[in-house]
Design an enzyme around this catalytic site. Structure first.
Site, PDB file in Angstrom:
ATOM      1  N   GLY A  55     -18.003   1.160 -31.045  1.00 46.57           N
ATOM      2  CA  GLY A  55     -18.583   0.455 -29.899  1.00 46.57           C
ATOM      3  C   GLY A  55     -19.029  -0.905 -30.399  1.00 46.57           C
ATOM      4  N   GLU A  56     -20.103  -1.411 -29.859  1.00 50.05           N
ATOM      5  CA  GLU A  56     -20.677  -2.663 -30.364  1.00 50.05           C
ATOM      6  C   GLU A  56     -22.044  -2.346 -30.955  1.00 50.05           C
ATOM      7  OE1 GLU A  56     -18.015  -5.311 -30.576  1.00 50.05           O
ATOM      8  OE2 GLU A  56     -20.087  -5.808 -31.012  1.00 50.05           O
ATOM      9  N   CYS A  91     -15.873   2.983 -37.192  1.00 55.09           N
ATOM     10  CA  CYS A  91     -16.091   1.573 -36.878  1.00 55.09           C
ATOM     11  C   CYS A  91     -17.590   1.250 -36.730  1.00 55.09           C
ATOM     12  CB  CYS A  91     -15.257   1.208 -35.662  1.00 55.09           C
ATOM     13  SG  CYS A  91     -14.846  -0.529 -35.627  1.00 55.09           S
ATOM     14  N   ARG A 114     -19.534  -6.837 -40.529  1.00 53.92           N
ATOM     15  CA  ARG A 114     -19.032  -6.670 -39.162  1.00 53.92           C
ATOM     16  C   ARG A 114     -17.974  -7.718 -38.827  1.00 53.92           C
ATOM     17  NH1 ARG A 114     -23.039  -7.972 -35.017  1.00 53.92           N
ATOM     18  NH2 ARG A 114     -21.418  -7.126 -33.660  1.00 53.92           N
ATOM     19  N   ILE A 147     -10.119  -2.238 -34.233  1.00 51.67           N
ATOM     20  CA  ILE A 147     -10.607  -3.031 -33.101  1.00 51.67           C
ATOM     21  C   ILE A 147     -11.877  -3.750 -33.543  1.00 51.67           C
ATOM     22  CG2 ILE A 147     -11.407  -2.987 -30.706  1.00 51.67           C
ATOM     23  CD1 ILE A 147      -9.946  -0.245 -30.452  1.00 51.67           C
ATOM     24  N   ARG A 148     -11.789  -5.024 -33.708  1.00 47.80           N
ATOM     25  CA  ARG A 148     -12.934  -5.826 -34.206  1.00 47.80           C
ATOM     26  C   ARG A 148     -13.615  -5.064 -35.352  1.00 47.80           C
ATOM     27  NH1 ARG A 148     -17.078  -7.603 -30.664  1.00 47.80           N
ATOM     28  NH2 ARG A 148     -17.080  -9.509 -31.846  1.00 47.80           N
ATOM     29  N   HIS A 183     -10.029   3.638 -35.923  1.00 45.94           N
ATOM     30  CA  HIS A 183     -10.318   4.596 -34.841  1.00 45.94           C
ATOM     31  C   HIS A 183      -9.299   5.737 -34.827  1.00 45.94           C
ATOM     32  CE1 HIS A 183     -13.402   2.306 -32.557  1.00 45.94           C
ATOM     33  NE2 HIS A 183     -12.834   1.281 -33.153  1.00 45.94           N
ATOM     34  N   GLU A 185      -9.481   8.460 -33.364  1.00 46.11           N
ATOM     35  CA  GLU A 185      -9.442   9.112 -32.040  1.00 46.11           C
ATOM     36  C   GLU A 185      -8.458   8.411 -31.102  1.00 46.11           C
ATOM     37  OE1 GLU A 185     -11.675   7.045 -33.067  1.00 46.11           O
ATOM     38  OE2 GLU A 185     -12.369   5.780 -31.416  1.00 46.11           O
TER      39      GLU A 185
HETATM   40  N1  GLN Z   1     -17.220  -5.142 -33.788  1.00 49.39           N
HETATM   41  C1  GLN Z   1     -18.059  -4.006 -33.581  1.00 49.39           C
HETATM   42  C2  GLN Z   1     -19.423  -4.225 -34.197  1.00 49.39           C
HETATM   43  O1  GLN Z   1     -19.588  -5.051 -34.999  1.00 49.39           O
HETATM   44  C3  GLN Z   1     -17.443  -2.732 -34.081  1.00 49.39           C
HETATM   45  C4  GLN Z   1     -16.129  -2.514 -33.372  1.00 49.39           C
HETATM   46  C5  GLN Z   1     -15.759  -1.096 -33.117  1.00 49.39           C
HETATM   47  O2  GLN Z   1     -16.562  -0.165 -33.218  1.00 49.39           O
HETATM   48  N2  GLN Z   1     -14.535  -0.932 -32.721  1.00 49.39           N
HETATM   49  O3  GLN Z   1     -20.337  -3.545 -33.868  1.00 49.39           O
END
Ligand code: GLN
Length: 205
Positions: A55-56, A91, A114, A147-148, A183, A185
Protein backbone atom coordinates in the site's frame (compact mmCIF):
# COMPACT_ATOMS: atom_id res chain seq x y z
CA UNK A 1 -7.78 -24.82 11.34
CA UNK A 2 -4.99 -22.34 10.66
CA UNK A 3 -5.80 -18.72 11.51
CA UNK A 4 -3.98 -16.14 9.42
CA UNK A 5 -4.34 -12.46 10.33
CA UNK A 6 -4.50 -10.08 7.37
CA UNK A 7 -3.64 -6.43 8.02
CA UNK A 8 -6.57 -4.56 6.46
CA UNK A 9 -5.12 -1.05 6.32
CA UNK A 10 -4.67 -0.70 2.56
CA UNK A 11 -3.32 -2.33 -0.58
CA UNK A 12 -4.05 -5.61 -2.33
CA UNK A 13 -5.84 -7.26 0.59
CA UNK A 14 -8.33 -9.16 -1.51
CA UNK A 15 -5.63 -10.51 -3.79
CA UNK A 16 -3.88 -11.81 -0.66
CA UNK A 17 -7.08 -13.51 0.48
CA UNK A 18 -7.45 -15.19 -2.93
CA UNK A 19 -3.78 -16.25 -2.86
CA UNK A 20 -4.12 -17.65 0.67
CA UNK A 21 -7.26 -19.60 -0.24
CA UNK A 22 -5.57 -21.05 -3.35
CA UNK A 23 -2.41 -21.90 -1.38
CA UNK A 24 -4.44 -23.55 1.39
CA UNK A 25 -6.18 -25.66 -1.21
CA UNK A 26 -2.90 -26.88 -2.73
CA UNK A 27 -1.33 -27.48 0.68
CA UNK A 28 -4.54 -29.10 1.97
CA UNK A 29 -4.71 -26.82 4.97
CA UNK A 30 -7.93 -25.62 6.63
CA UNK A 31 -7.70 -21.86 6.63
CA UNK A 32 -9.50 -19.03 8.35
CA UNK A 33 -8.50 -15.48 7.39
CA UNK A 34 -8.91 -13.06 10.29
CA UNK A 35 -9.21 -9.46 9.13
CA UNK A 36 -7.13 -7.16 11.34
CA UNK A 37 -8.65 -3.70 11.36
CA UNK A 38 -8.23 -2.47 14.93
CA UNK A 39 -5.93 -3.34 17.86
CA UNK A 40 -8.80 -5.36 19.37
CA UNK A 41 -8.72 -7.75 16.43
CA UNK A 42 -5.28 -8.92 17.59
CA UNK A 43 -6.78 -10.04 20.90
CA UNK A 44 -9.77 -11.90 19.54
CA UNK A 45 -8.13 -15.17 18.68
CA UNK A 46 -4.84 -17.02 18.51
CA UNK A 47 -3.18 -16.17 15.23
CA UNK A 48 -0.91 -18.67 13.49
CA UNK A 49 0.51 -16.24 10.95
CA UNK A 50 0.23 -12.71 9.59
CA UNK A 51 0.04 -11.24 6.09
CA UNK A 52 1.13 -7.62 5.92
CA UNK A 53 0.12 -6.26 2.49
CA UNK A 54 1.60 -3.38 0.53
CA UNK A 55 0.00 0.00 0.00
CA UNK A 56 1.34 3.44 0.81
CA UNK A 57 3.28 3.62 4.04
CA UNK A 58 2.45 7.31 4.43
CA UNK A 59 -1.28 6.50 4.36
CA UNK A 60 -0.87 3.38 6.47
CA UNK A 61 1.11 5.25 9.12
CA UNK A 62 -1.64 7.88 9.26
CA UNK A 63 -4.62 5.56 9.40
CA UNK A 64 -2.99 2.85 11.51
CA UNK A 65 -0.65 4.98 13.61
CA UNK A 66 -1.20 6.44 17.08
CA UNK A 67 -3.19 9.33 15.61
CA UNK A 68 -5.28 6.88 13.59
CA UNK A 69 -6.75 3.66 14.96
CA UNK A 70 -3.48 2.44 16.52
CA UNK A 71 -3.37 -0.88 14.67
CA UNK A 72 0.28 -0.50 13.64
CA UNK A 73 1.88 0.04 17.06
CA UNK A 74 -0.34 -2.71 18.49
CA UNK A 75 0.70 -5.06 15.68
CA UNK A 76 4.41 -4.28 16.14
CA UNK A 77 4.16 -4.98 19.88
CA UNK A 78 2.24 -8.18 19.17
CA UNK A 79 4.96 -9.31 16.75
CA UNK A 80 7.69 -8.57 19.32
CA UNK A 81 5.74 -10.64 21.86
CA UNK A 82 5.32 -13.45 19.28
CA UNK A 83 8.73 -13.53 17.58
CA UNK A 84 8.27 -16.97 16.02
CA UNK A 85 4.96 -16.16 14.35
CA UNK A 86 5.35 -16.49 10.57
CA UNK A 87 4.80 -13.25 8.66
CA UNK A 88 4.57 -12.57 4.94
CA UNK A 89 5.16 -8.86 4.37
CA UNK A 90 5.02 -7.34 0.90
CA UNK A 91 6.34 -3.99 -0.26
CA UNK A 92 4.95 -1.33 2.13
CA UNK A 93 4.52 -4.13 4.71
CA UNK A 94 8.25 -4.85 4.42
CA UNK A 95 9.09 -1.14 4.76
CA UNK A 96 7.04 -0.91 7.96
CA UNK A 97 8.75 -3.98 9.47
CA UNK A 98 12.18 -2.52 8.70
CA UNK A 99 11.24 0.92 10.01
CA UNK A 100 8.30 0.65 12.42
CA UNK A 101 8.82 4.17 13.85
CA UNK A 102 7.11 3.21 17.11
CA UNK A 103 10.16 3.69 19.30
CA UNK A 104 10.87 -0.06 19.37
CA UNK A 105 13.33 -2.34 17.60
CA UNK A 106 12.97 -2.98 13.85
CA UNK A 107 11.12 -6.21 13.10
CA UNK A 108 13.48 -7.38 10.35
CA UNK A 109 17.25 -7.09 10.15
CA UNK A 110 17.51 -4.91 7.04
CA UNK A 111 17.24 -1.31 5.94
CA UNK A 112 15.21 -0.21 2.94
CA UNK A 113 14.62 2.92 0.88
CA UNK A 114 11.09 3.70 -0.21
CA UNK A 115 10.24 4.31 -3.88
CA UNK A 116 13.86 3.72 -4.80
CA UNK A 117 13.09 2.50 -8.33
CA UNK A 118 11.28 5.75 -9.14
CA UNK A 119 7.61 6.60 -9.36
CA UNK A 120 4.53 4.77 -10.62
CA UNK A 121 5.74 4.85 -14.23
CA UNK A 122 8.78 2.86 -13.16
CA UNK A 123 6.72 -0.04 -11.82
CA UNK A 124 7.73 -3.25 -13.60
CA UNK A 125 7.57 -7.02 -13.78
CA UNK A 126 10.65 -9.22 -13.86
CA UNK A 127 11.68 -12.82 -13.42
CA UNK A 128 13.30 -13.34 -10.06
CA UNK A 129 15.44 -16.06 -8.59
CA UNK A 130 14.10 -17.40 -5.34
CA UNK A 131 15.84 -19.47 -2.71
CA UNK A 132 14.89 -21.54 0.24
CA UNK A 133 11.22 -22.23 -0.33
CA UNK A 134 10.89 -25.76 0.83
CA UNK A 135 9.45 -27.44 -2.22
CA UNK A 136 10.72 -28.83 -5.52
CA UNK A 137 10.51 -25.61 -7.53
CA UNK A 138 12.78 -23.77 -5.09
CA UNK A 139 15.83 -21.89 -6.41
CA UNK A 140 13.94 -21.29 -9.62
CA UNK A 141 12.25 -18.35 -11.23
CA UNK A 142 9.41 -16.38 -9.75
CA UNK A 143 7.29 -13.71 -11.49
CA UNK A 144 8.02 -10.50 -9.60
CA UNK A 145 5.54 -7.61 -9.73
CA UNK A 146 7.08 -4.36 -8.49
CA UNK A 147 4.89 -1.34 -7.77
CA UNK A 148 6.69 1.75 -6.48
CA UNK A 149 8.88 -0.77 -4.77
CA UNK A 150 11.45 -0.23 -2.04
CA UNK A 151 15.10 -1.26 -2.37
CA UNK A 152 17.11 -3.04 0.26
CA UNK A 153 20.06 -0.84 1.26
CA UNK A 154 21.57 -3.31 3.69
CA UNK A 155 20.73 -6.81 4.81
CA UNK A 156 21.89 -7.78 8.30
CA UNK A 157 23.39 -11.05 9.50
CA UNK A 158 20.07 -12.23 10.94
CA UNK A 159 18.49 -12.23 7.50
CA UNK A 160 18.83 -14.67 4.62
CA UNK A 161 18.23 -13.73 1.01
CA UNK A 162 15.15 -15.38 -0.49
CA UNK A 163 14.71 -13.48 -3.76
CA UNK A 164 17.00 -11.63 -6.14
CA UNK A 165 16.48 -9.62 -9.30
CA UNK A 166 19.67 -9.81 -11.33
CA UNK A 167 22.15 -9.36 -8.50
CA UNK A 168 19.93 -7.24 -6.34
CA UNK A 169 18.22 -8.47 -3.17
CA UNK A 170 14.42 -8.15 -3.39
CA UNK A 171 13.35 -10.58 -0.68
CA UNK A 172 14.67 -11.62 2.69
CA UNK A 173 13.71 -13.90 5.52
CA UNK A 174 14.51 -12.93 9.07
CA UNK A 175 13.55 -15.83 11.33
CA UNK A 176 9.98 -16.60 10.29
CA UNK A 177 9.39 -13.15 8.80
CA UNK A 178 9.50 -13.04 5.00
CA UNK A 179 9.80 -9.49 3.67
CA UNK A 180 9.47 -8.98 -0.09
CA UNK A 181 9.89 -5.81 -2.16
CA UNK A 182 7.48 -7.23 -4.75
CA UNK A 183 3.88 -8.49 -4.77
CA UNK A 184 3.54 -12.30 -4.95
CA UNK A 185 -0.24 -11.96 -4.48
CA UNK A 186 -0.47 -10.27 -7.90
CA UNK A 187 1.03 -13.23 -9.73
CA UNK A 188 -0.52 -16.67 -9.92
CA UNK A 189 2.46 -18.38 -8.27
CA UNK A 190 1.40 -19.24 -4.72
CA UNK A 191 4.71 -20.46 -3.34
CA UNK A 192 5.26 -17.60 -0.88
CA UNK A 193 1.71 -17.95 0.44
CA UNK A 194 2.23 -21.71 0.70
CA UNK A 195 5.48 -21.04 2.57
CA UNK A 196 3.52 -18.92 5.06
CA UNK A 197 0.83 -21.54 5.60
CA UNK A 198 3.20 -24.48 5.80
CA UNK A 199 5.56 -22.64 8.16
CA UNK A 200 2.59 -21.63 10.32
CA UNK A 201 1.46 -25.23 10.36
CA UNK A 202 4.87 -26.50 11.41
CA UNK A 203 5.28 -23.83 14.12
CA UNK A 204 1.94 -24.78 15.61
CA UNK A 205 2.41 -28.56 15.65
N1 GLN B 1 5.70 3.12 -2.47
C1 GLN B 1 5.04 2.57 -1.33
C2 GLN B 1 5.57 3.17 -0.05
O1 GLN B 1 6.59 3.72 -0.03
C3 GLN B 1 5.11 1.07 -1.29
C4 GLN B 1 4.49 0.52 -2.55
C5 GLN B 1 3.79 -0.79 -2.41
O2 GLN B 1 3.49 -1.27 -1.31
N2 GLN B 1 3.46 -1.34 -3.53
O3 GLN B 1 4.95 3.07 0.95
Amino acid sequence: MLRIGLVMLQGARHAHIAALVAAADVSEIDLEVIELRTPDDLQVTDLDGIVFPGGETTTMRLTGGPEGNGLLPALFEWLRANPGCPVLATCAGAILLADPQDGGEPLIDATVSRNAYGNQADSFQADLRINGLDEPKSASEFPGVFIRAPRYDAVGDDSTITATHDDEVVGIRCGNRMALAFHPELSDDRRFHRWLLETAQSVRT
